[in-house]
Enzyme design. Structure first.
Site, PDB file in Angstrom:
ATOM      1  N   ASP A 176      49.604 -14.221   5.734  1.00  0.00           N
ATOM      2  CA  ASP A 176      49.852 -13.218   6.715  1.00  0.00           C
ATOM      3  C   ASP A 176      50.917 -13.599   7.680  1.00  0.00           C
ATOM      4  OD1 ASP A 176      47.555 -12.132   5.671  1.00  0.00           O
ATOM      5  OD2 ASP A 176      45.957 -13.361   6.833  1.00  0.00           O
ATOM      6  N   GLU A 179      46.695  -1.847   4.862  1.00  0.00           N
ATOM      7  CA  GLU A 179      46.553  -3.297   6.192  1.00  0.00           C
ATOM      8  C   GLU A 179      48.022  -3.789   6.247  1.00  0.00           C
ATOM      9  OE1 GLU A 179      43.495  -5.777   4.544  1.00  0.00           O
ATOM     10  OE2 GLU A 179      44.875  -6.942   3.586  1.00  0.00           O
TER      11      GLU A 179
END
Length: 320
Positions: free
Chosen positions: A13, A194
């Site tokens: 991420d 997401e």
């Protein structure tokens, strides 16, 4: 310069922000999911070897944000540094790993690596459900908050929402649903939208996001909107029916996704920072496999001014 991926190993991420002080700031999920790590360097390629790395916050043993610290992003909002992250209560206490909510810590220090950070404040979206992966973007003097959240009446794990902000930790409008998992490439393993990220060029605002399970099926989708449109008007956003960045079996780059964007120092080149694995034979739950590595990908532009993401590369021709 020729750069070999991954840029930084075992950092999922990944988020990179180029600040006005000339530093690139980097944060990401660490394999232990127990802290917020921040580093900086004067050059993108130096982030991997930087000696300026600080753990700016550690999770407590108990409480609302005591477990599974995910997907931090650092933003500079009108003089305040803010790190947004998702966190859950301790699993041993609540017996459910996925009770995440969004939180932020802030500081007004000039250098966020040496500043004193606030205690976490929950960013309340008005929806009482699992949420994660918030990003921020300023457009026409208005800050926007974009994030992923479970919808009570929509099948799946998370959808993407947008709202306006009136401070780094307070939203000023109701959530607007931008996209839900609906195409076959968005619902493999899990029904997921997401990891939103914003890229604004050539009169359009592009929003990338990630979809499906976090193994080799993970991939990226794309929304876009005219820069003069109302960002809270869901009907003004266009959603690509096809993924724009996917696994490359030949290069052994699996599950590329959860990206951020940055530029060269002079702003002439756009780069995407994303994570991926170099194998797909994951043992056990992919969540606990530590080998999602931060990688870099140059973004090209078509004659029509649209982004060309290409395919994941092992070696990148790179300039700063």
């Amino acid at each position: 310069m020729r750069l070999t991926n991954p840029l930084i190993e075992q950092r999922a991420d990944p988020f990179v922000y180029l600040h006005s002080d000339g530093y690139y700031y980097f944060t990401a999920s660490v394999p232990e999911y127990d802290r917020l790590e921040l580093r900086r360097a004067k050059a993108l390629a130096e982030l991997a070897t930087s000696n300026e790395i600080v753990d700016v916050w550690h999770k407590p043993d108990t409480g609302a944000y005591s477990d599974l610290i995910w997907a931090p992003e650092i933003h500079y909002i009108d003089g305040t540094w803010a790190i947004y992250f998702a966190a859950a209560p301790n699993r041993e206490i609540v017996n459910n790993a996925f009770q995440h909510r969004m939180y932020a810590i802030t500081t007004t220090a000039e250098n966020p690596l040496t500043g004193t950070w606030s205690e976490p404040t929950q960013v309340d979206s008005g929806l009482s459900s699992f949420c994660l992966d918030a990003t921020c973007y300023k457009h026409n003097d208005q800050w926007y908050y974009i994030w992923a959240q479970k919808d009570a009446v929509i099948e799946g794990n998370s959808c993407l929402y947008i709202a306006t902000m009136d401070s780094p930790t307070t939203l000023s409008s109701a959530p607007v649903l931008l996209t839900k998992p609906e195409f076959d490439w968005e619902v493999r393993g899990f029904l997921v939208n997401e990891g939103p990220a914003i890229l604004h060029r050539h009169g359009r605002i592009y929003l990338t996001y990630s979809a499906s399970a976090t193994d080799e099926r993970y991939c990226m989708g794309l929304l876009s909107i005219d820069e003069n449109a109302d960002l809270l008007d869901a009907s003004a956003w266009h959603k690509s029916p096809q993924p724009i960045f996917v696994t490359d079996e030949e290069k052994k780059i699996y599950g590329p996704g959860h990206n951020s964007f940055t530029t060269s120092k002079d702003g002439s080149r756009d780069y995407m920072i994303y994570h991926a694995r170099n194998y797909k034979g994951i043992e056990g739950d992919p969540l606990w496999d530590p080998n999602r590595h931060a990688c870099i990908q140059p973004i090209e532009w078509s004659e029509q001014g649209e982004p060309i993401f290409g395919t994941p590369q092992n070696h990148v021709e790179f300039s700063e």
